[in-house]
Design an enzyme around this catalytic site. Sequence first.
Site, PDB file in Angstrom:
ATOM      1  N   VAL A  18       0.845  -1.206   0.000  1.00 35.87           N
ATOM      2  CA  VAL A  18       0.000   0.000   0.000  1.00 35.87           C
ATOM      3  C   VAL A  18       0.877   1.251   0.000  1.00 35.87           C
ATOM      4  CG1 VAL A  18      -1.705   1.346   1.291  1.00 35.87           C
ATOM      5  CG2 VAL A  18      -1.961  -1.127   1.128  1.00 35.87           C
ATOM      6  N   CYS A 132     -10.708  -2.149   2.284  1.00 37.92           N
ATOM      7  CA  CYS A 132     -10.784  -2.172   0.813  1.00 37.92           C
ATOM      8  C   CYS A 132     -12.104  -2.756   0.288  1.00 37.92           C
ATOM      9  CB  CYS A 132      -9.593  -2.926   0.236  1.00 37.92           C
ATOM     10  SG  CYS A 132      -9.088  -4.348   1.207  1.00 37.92           S
ATOM     11  N   GLN A 159     -11.454 -11.916  -2.726  1.00 42.29           N
ATOM     12  CA  GLN A 159     -10.414 -10.920  -2.464  1.00 42.29           C
ATOM     13  C   GLN A 159      -9.019 -11.401  -2.854  1.00 42.29           C
ATOM     14  OE1 GLN A 159     -12.868  -9.569   1.489  1.00 42.29           O
ATOM     15  NE2 GLN A 159     -10.782  -8.830   1.366  1.00 42.29           N
ATOM     16  N   HIS A 245     -10.167  -6.777  -5.845  1.00 38.88           N
ATOM     17  CA  HIS A 245     -11.197  -7.552  -5.154  1.00 38.88           C
ATOM     18  C   HIS A 245     -12.475  -7.545  -6.015  1.00 38.88           C
ATOM     19  CE1 HIS A 245      -8.510  -7.574  -1.875  1.00 38.88           C
ATOM     20  NE2 HIS A 245      -9.113  -6.736  -1.045  1.00 38.88           N
TER      21      HIS A 245
HETATM   22  N1  NAP Z   1      -3.182  -4.348   1.001  1.00 38.34           N
HETATM   23  C1  NAP Z   1      -4.367  -3.767   0.933  1.00 38.34           C
HETATM   24  O1  NAP Z   1      -5.137  -3.926  -0.041  1.00 38.34           O
HETATM   25  C2  NAP Z   1      -4.832  -2.869   2.040  1.00 38.34           C
HETATM   26  C3  NAP Z   1      -5.983  -2.145   1.861  1.00 38.34           C
HETATM   27  C4  NAP Z   1      -6.414  -1.301   2.871  1.00 38.34           C
HETATM   28  C5  NAP Z   1      -5.686  -1.215   4.020  1.00 38.34           C
HETATM   29  N2  NAP Z   1      -4.551  -1.950   4.197  1.00 38.34           N
HETATM   30  C6  NAP Z   1      -3.798  -1.782   5.441  1.00 38.34           C
HETATM   31  O2  NAP Z   1      -2.557  -1.152   5.164  1.00 38.34           O
HETATM   32  C7  NAP Z   1      -1.574  -1.646   6.076  1.00 38.34           C
HETATM   33  C8  NAP Z   1      -0.350  -2.158   5.307  1.00 38.34           C
HETATM   34  O3  NAP Z   1      -0.750  -3.134   4.397  1.00 38.34           O
HETATM   35  P1  NAP Z   1       0.198  -3.667   3.248  1.00 38.34           P
HETATM   36  O4  NAP Z   1      -0.671  -4.548   2.458  1.00 38.34           O
HETATM   37  O5  NAP Z   1       0.917  -2.559   2.560  1.00 38.34           O
HETATM   38  O6  NAP Z   1       1.257  -4.572   4.096  1.00 38.34           O
HETATM   39  P2  NAP Z   1       2.773  -4.961   3.776  1.00 38.34           P
HETATM   40  O7  NAP Z   1       3.032  -5.054   2.324  1.00 38.34           O
HETATM   41  O8  NAP Z   1       3.030  -6.146   4.613  1.00 38.34           O
HETATM   42  O9  NAP Z   1       3.619  -3.715   4.336  1.00 38.34           O
HETATM   43  C9  NAP Z   1       3.662  -3.410   5.698  1.00 38.34           C
HETATM   44  C10 NAP Z   1       4.415  -2.115   5.900  1.00 38.34           C
HETATM   45  O10 NAP Z   1       4.337  -1.756   7.283  1.00 38.34           O
HETATM   46  C11 NAP Z   1       5.659  -1.511   7.758  1.00 38.34           C
HETATM   47  N3  NAP Z   1       5.761  -1.836   9.178  1.00 38.34           N
HETATM   48  C12 NAP Z   1       5.521  -3.010   9.780  1.00 38.34           C
HETATM   49  N4  NAP Z   1       5.745  -2.922  11.115  1.00 38.34           N
HETATM   50  C13 NAP Z   1       6.158  -1.657  11.348  1.00 38.34           C
HETATM   51  C14 NAP Z   1       6.545  -0.950  12.517  1.00 38.34           C
HETATM   52  N5  NAP Z   1       6.552  -1.514  13.710  1.00 38.34           N
HETATM   53  N6  NAP Z   1       6.886   0.355  12.371  1.00 38.34           N
HETATM   54  C15 NAP Z   1       6.886   0.956  11.165  1.00 38.34           C
HETATM   55  N7  NAP Z   1       6.523   0.324  10.023  1.00 38.34           N
HETATM   56  C16 NAP Z   1       6.165  -0.960  10.119  1.00 38.34           C
HETATM   57  C17 NAP Z   1       6.536  -2.426   6.925  1.00 38.34           C
HETATM   58  O11 NAP Z   1       7.855  -1.972   7.015  1.00 38.34           O
HETATM   59  P3  NAP Z   1       9.102  -3.003   6.848  1.00 38.34           P
HETATM   60  O12 NAP Z   1       9.242  -3.237   5.377  1.00 38.34           O
HETATM   61  O13 NAP Z   1      10.233  -2.245   7.430  1.00 38.34           O
HETATM   62  O14 NAP Z   1       8.753  -4.249   7.610  1.00 38.34           O
HETATM   63  C18 NAP Z   1       5.898  -2.205   5.552  1.00 38.34           C
HETATM   64  O15 NAP Z   1       6.326  -0.985   5.021  1.00 38.34           O
HETATM   65  C19 NAP Z   1      -2.264  -2.675   6.958  1.00 38.34           C
HETATM   66  O16 NAP Z   1      -2.699  -2.009   8.122  1.00 38.34           O
HETATM   67  C20 NAP Z   1      -3.445  -3.090   6.127  1.00 38.34           C
HETATM   68  O17 NAP Z   1      -4.529  -3.545   6.906  1.00 38.34           O
HETATM   69  C21 NAP Z   1      -4.093  -2.771   3.227  1.00 38.34           C
END
Ligand code: NAP
Length: 362
Positions: A18, A132, A159, A245
């Site tokens: 994201v 989403c 999804q 999705h």
């Molecule tokens: N994917 C979707 O379609 C979607 C849609 C709506 C909302 N979301 C929400 O968006 C968020 C991220 O989703 P994503 O899909 O992008 O996940 P992701 O690809 O797993 O990325 C997670 C991100 O969070 C960072 N992170 C993890 N722990 C952290 C910490 N303690 N302090 C600072 N940064 C940290 C990670 O950094 P590192 O690389 O350093 O570990 C990475 O940049 C979640 O809350 C999810 O529910 C996702």
Amino acid sequence: MTNRLPLTVAVVGATGVVGGTMIRVLEERDFPVGELRPLASARSVGRTMPFRGARIEVAEATPEAFDGVDLAFFSAGGGTSRELAPVAVARGATVIDNSSAWRMEPGVPLVVSQVNPDDLAGHEGIIANPNCSTMQLVPVLMALRDSVGLERVIVDTYQSVSGTGAKAIAELEGQVRAHVAGEPKAASVYPHPIAFNALPEIDVFQDDGYTREEWKIAVESRKILHLPDLRVSSTAVRIPVFVSHSEAVHVETRRPITPDRARELFCGVPGVTVQDDPAGHVYPLATHAAGRDDVFVGRVRQDPSVPDGRGLAFWVVSDNLRKGAALNAVELAEILIERDWLRAASRRTPATIGSGAGEGHA
Ligand SMILES: NC(=O)c1ccc[n+]([C@@H]2O[C@H](COP(=O)([O-])OP(=O)(O)OC[C@H]3O[C@@H](n4cnc5c(N)ncnc54)[C@H](OP(=O)(O)O)[C@@H]3O)[C@@H](O)[C@H]2O)c1
């Protein structure tokens, strides 16, 4: 507009799927970024993210990282948002949060740009971006709410794995390769192999047998649509698609409506595109929606199981990383700037609260 532009913008979770999409969307839409601060965990310090032809170093998301930040987009999980969003606000930033941490908190606006932008007026520093699956559903439901009223919605989701994040994308890829090589499919992100499968389990199970994802779709839709009594039921399913999705939606309306009228109404919603020519095999597809901004709707038909012409069935597809997350967040920020609501309501002068005009962002 008197906000001081350009803005210092933090992207927390910048190395995630994201966060990466967020940075791309900011660039594509020429958002007024003066300084971009990509933030992530300590693991990512030293990595760089591309922005406007340069590579910008990722820093650790610490309290000090928010000093001087005007706007912070969070997509780093609920725990990080709970901990650091109030810290960012205390240091003067406005937060648009993609996690589920703040969505149902009273007083925190939960907003889809084309549905309830006026709810942004009274924000106190934290604004929540919906889940989403909810995001792509409510613009379409809004059209029915406003025309014929809504009684009940049943939504079953299909999804993509990018909704879980970068590790899930890698897991599906790995399992597909393992299948082709005739090797066992190792699963760690999901409880079962996702390749060639459909998993009716997204987020945790609750005591009532529904999952948290299914619960979110119901409660978030009610909050965004201002319909606290809307009856909603859902089954959320993870399928082996990388991006976008899809949703099969059945709606019971208060007054009768025909599929033709519904298609007209859907066409009138900004950011919604109707793709509905079954004879030509034209209907929304995940592969077509991926990388695009719109919510696509098709297969609109009368649901004969609801009496008096008050039932409709349709299929809704959207890119979960764009409209489902990053794009909507940036659209909300654009509305805040346009209406001069970037500052928390209590930090604006009285004349500016909800008025869309007033003093600048310090
Ligand atoms: N994917 C979707 O379609 C979607 C849609 C709506 C909302 N979301 C929400 O968006 C968020 C991220 O989703 P994503 O899909 O992008 O996940 P992701 O690809 O797993 O990325 C997670 C991100 O969070 C960072 N992170 C993890 N722990 C952290 C910490 N303690 N302090 C600072 N940064 C940290 C990670 O950094 P590192 O690389 O350093 O570990 C990475 O940049 C979640 O809350 C999810 O529910 C996702």
